[in-house]
Design an enzyme around this catalytic site. Structure first.
Site, PDB file in Angstrom:
ATOM      1  N   ASP A 152     -43.704  63.689  -3.400  1.00  0.00           N
ATOM      2  CA  ASP A 152     -44.138  64.931  -4.055  1.00  0.00           C
ATOM      3  C   ASP A 152     -43.023  65.952  -3.853  1.00  0.00           C
ATOM      4  O   ASP A 152     -42.865  66.510  -2.763  1.00  0.00           O
ATOM      5  CB  ASP A 152     -45.453  65.441  -3.434  1.00  0.00           C
ATOM      6  CG  ASP A 152     -46.055  66.607  -4.219  1.00  0.00           C
ATOM      7  OD1 ASP A 152     -45.290  67.438  -4.749  1.00  0.00           O
ATOM      8  OD2 ASP A 152     -47.294  66.688  -4.283  1.00  0.00           O
TER       9      ASP A 152
ATOM     10  N   GLU B 158     -60.229  58.776 -24.240  1.00  0.00           N
ATOM     11  CA  GLU B 158     -61.517  58.566 -23.553  1.00  0.00           C
ATOM     12  C   GLU B 158     -62.654  58.971 -24.494  1.00  0.00           C
ATOM     13  O   GLU B 158     -62.673  60.118 -24.953  1.00  0.00           O
ATOM     14  CB  GLU B 158     -61.579  59.397 -22.271  1.00  0.00           C
ATOM     15  CG  GLU B 158     -60.524  58.986 -21.255  1.00  0.00           C
ATOM     16  CD  GLU B 158     -60.562  59.810 -19.964  1.00  0.00           C
ATOM     17  OE1 GLU B 158     -61.421  60.701 -19.844  1.00  0.00           O
ATOM     18  OE2 GLU B 158     -59.726  59.558 -19.096  1.00  0.00           O
TER      19      GLU B 158
ATOM     20  N   ASP C 207     -59.320  54.908 -13.723  1.00  0.00           N
ATOM     21  CA  ASP C 207     -60.493  55.760 -13.954  1.00  0.00           C
ATOM     22  C   ASP C 207     -60.292  56.633 -15.185  1.00  0.00           C
ATOM     23  O   ASP C 207     -61.240  57.218 -15.692  1.00  0.00           O
ATOM     24  CB  ASP C 207     -60.728  56.654 -12.721  1.00  0.00           C
ATOM     25  CG  ASP C 207     -61.991  57.484 -12.863  1.00  0.00           C
ATOM     26  OD1 ASP C 207     -63.047  56.892 -13.192  1.00  0.00           O
ATOM     27  OD2 ASP C 207     -61.937  58.707 -12.649  1.00  0.00           O
TER      28      ASP C 207
ATOM     29  N   ALA D 293     -64.195  59.138 -10.945  1.00  0.00           N
ATOM     30  CA  ALA D 293     -63.701  59.170  -9.562  1.00  0.00           C
ATOM     31  C   ALA D 293     -64.155  60.436  -8.842  1.00  0.00           C
ATOM     32  O   ALA D 293     -64.549  60.407  -7.677  1.00  0.00           O
ATOM     33  CB  ALA D 293     -62.180  59.056  -9.537  1.00  0.00           C
TER      34      ALA D 293
ATOM     35  N   HIS E 252     -64.000  57.656 -16.048  1.00  0.00           N
ATOM     36  CA  HIS E 252     -63.611  58.984 -15.535  1.00  0.00           C
ATOM     37  C   HIS E 252     -64.687  59.536 -14.575  1.00  0.00           C
ATOM     38  O   HIS E 252     -65.235  60.624 -14.788  1.00  0.00           O
ATOM     39  CB  HIS E 252     -63.372  59.956 -16.706  1.00  0.00           C
ATOM     40  CG  HIS E 252     -62.499  61.113 -16.337  1.00  0.00           C
ATOM     41  ND1 HIS E 252     -61.563  61.654 -17.192  1.00  0.00           N
ATOM     42  CD2 HIS E 252     -62.408  61.854 -15.205  1.00  0.00           C
ATOM     43  CE1 HIS E 252     -60.956  62.679 -16.615  1.00  0.00           C
ATOM     44  NE2 HIS E 252     -61.453  62.813 -15.392  1.00  0.00           N
TER      45      HIS E 252
END
Ligand SMILES: NC(=O)c1ccc[n+]([C@@H]2O[C@H](COP(=O)([O-])OP(=O)(O)OC[C@H]3O[C@@H](n4cnc5c(N)ncnc54)[C@H](O)[C@@H]3O)[C@@H](O)[C@H]2O)c1
Ligand SMILES: O=C(O)[C@H](O)CS(=O)(=O)O
Length: 315
Positions: A170, A262, A257, A283, A281
């Site tokens: 990151d 979608e 997920d 999670a 979707h």
């Protein structure tokens, strides 16, 4: 004051909002833009999840709007620049669903290594094949995180309790910031996460920089046995490249997920594969996270409307 809620919300937040405002709650409102535009023309606040596109066109229809509440974390459906220009603040549910996503990721790793449901099916069909269901331990293996924010940090803590080594990439988190220094995540390069991880879990926002961040070149650097989990956003992983990789490496696994579209089309290439887990979707979607989210967003939207400082506002 008028508050319009255009997507699914939990009762607690709606109850809090109704104590101070007239609330229009229609979880399907996002599907009909014209109806939405008509409803928000005199609204002080709009509350959305991830389907409503909060863009310039929408903001132009809401001259009284002071705040947009986002019932979640990803802000890719909200044009933050346009909101700033329109002097509309955005409050979101920072950290409210991070534990749920972290638990989903741990569940995913364990499911791939110990396929209990598949074994149950086999037993019910009269099989007793102990060799076929010999699993593998996650203990001692390496989990690579791409994006070490609220979710990445919570996964790391849980993964280490199970004996995993955790590495993370990151660029916006410094080496002495909490996730690396105190949560025991080893800071490595993007290439090192790809090359050395047994499990890779992705937790970056969808931005122009992260779109297709994982594509053919990145898959070619991964172990042929890698399990890749994406709970971030569909656009971060190139699904065609993932399908090709999983097709060629039957010991690799994909846990997704989120998808670019979608819900997806029925002829999506991933549907033909056995080494993939697909969830709709969810999670971050648990009763606990949604009650927390609903309450937090209601409280912070009300603060913005009262002119008080909010703890999770972008303006
Ligand atoms: N599937 C779900 O239900 C669900 C639930 C919650 C969040 N999400 C998604 O997960 C994302 C992450 O959530 P979070 O709460 O951890 O957010 P967060 O903002 O706390 O963490 C995101 C991290 O990604 C890092 N990052 C940004 N660009 C990067 C890049 N190019 N390379 C590497 N790191 C980068 C940031 O520095 C930050 O630390 C959200 O933006 C959302 O899209 C999905
Ligand atoms: O970004 C999030 O928080 C999640 O993807 C869940 S939801 O809010 O978009 O439903």
């Amino acid at each position: 004051m008028k508050v319009v809620i255009a997507e699914l919300n939990w009762p607690e937040g709606i109850r809090l909002l109704r104590q101070e405002a007239k609330v229009v709650y229609n979880p399907d409102l996002w599907k009909d833009r014209e109806k939405l535009f008509s409803e928000i023309k005199d609204a002080d606040a709009l509350i959305v999840r991830n389907q409503t596109q909060v863009d310039r066109q929408l903001l132009a229809h809401a001259s009284r709007l002071k705040v947009v509440g986002r019932l979640g974390v990803g802000l890719d459906n909200i044009d933050i620049g346009a909101a700033k220009e329109a002097d509309v603040s955005v409050v979101y549910a920072k950290n409210a669903n991070a534990i749920s996503v972290a638990e989903y990721v741990i569940a995913g790793l364990l499911t791939v290594c110990r396929p209990l449901l598949a074994a149950t099916e086999a037993v019910k069909q009269g099989q007793w094949n102990r060799r076929c269901f010999t699993g593998s331990e996650i203990y001692g293996r390496t989990l690579g995180l791409i994006g070490v924010g609220e979710i990445g940090l919570r996964i790391a803590v849980r993964a280490q309790a199970l004996g995993l080594k955790v590495v993370g990439y990151d660029p916006f988190v410094g080496p002495y910031d909490y996730p690396y220094a105190e949560a025991g995540i080893k800071k490595v390069s993007f290439e090192d996460v790809l090359a050395h991880s047994d499990f890779i879990s992705i937790h970056v926002p969808l931005t122009p920089q992260t779109r297709d961040m994982i594509s053919h070149a990145e898959f070619s650097k991964m172990k042929p046995t890698v399990t890749m989990i994406n709970t971030s956003r569909g656009g971060v992983v190139d699904e065609q490249a993932l399908s090709t990789f999983l097709n060629h490496h039957h010991q690799a696994f994909g846990i997704l997920d989120v998808l670019e579209q979608e819900p997806p089309q029925q002829d999506h290439p991933l549907f033909a594969l056995d080494n993939v887990i697909l969830t709709p979707h969810v999670a971050g979607l648990t009763e606990q996270s949604q009650e927390r989210t609903s309450r937090l967003v209601a409280e912070e939207v009300l603060k913005e409307l009262r002119g008080q400082p909010s703890i999770c506002s972008i303006r």
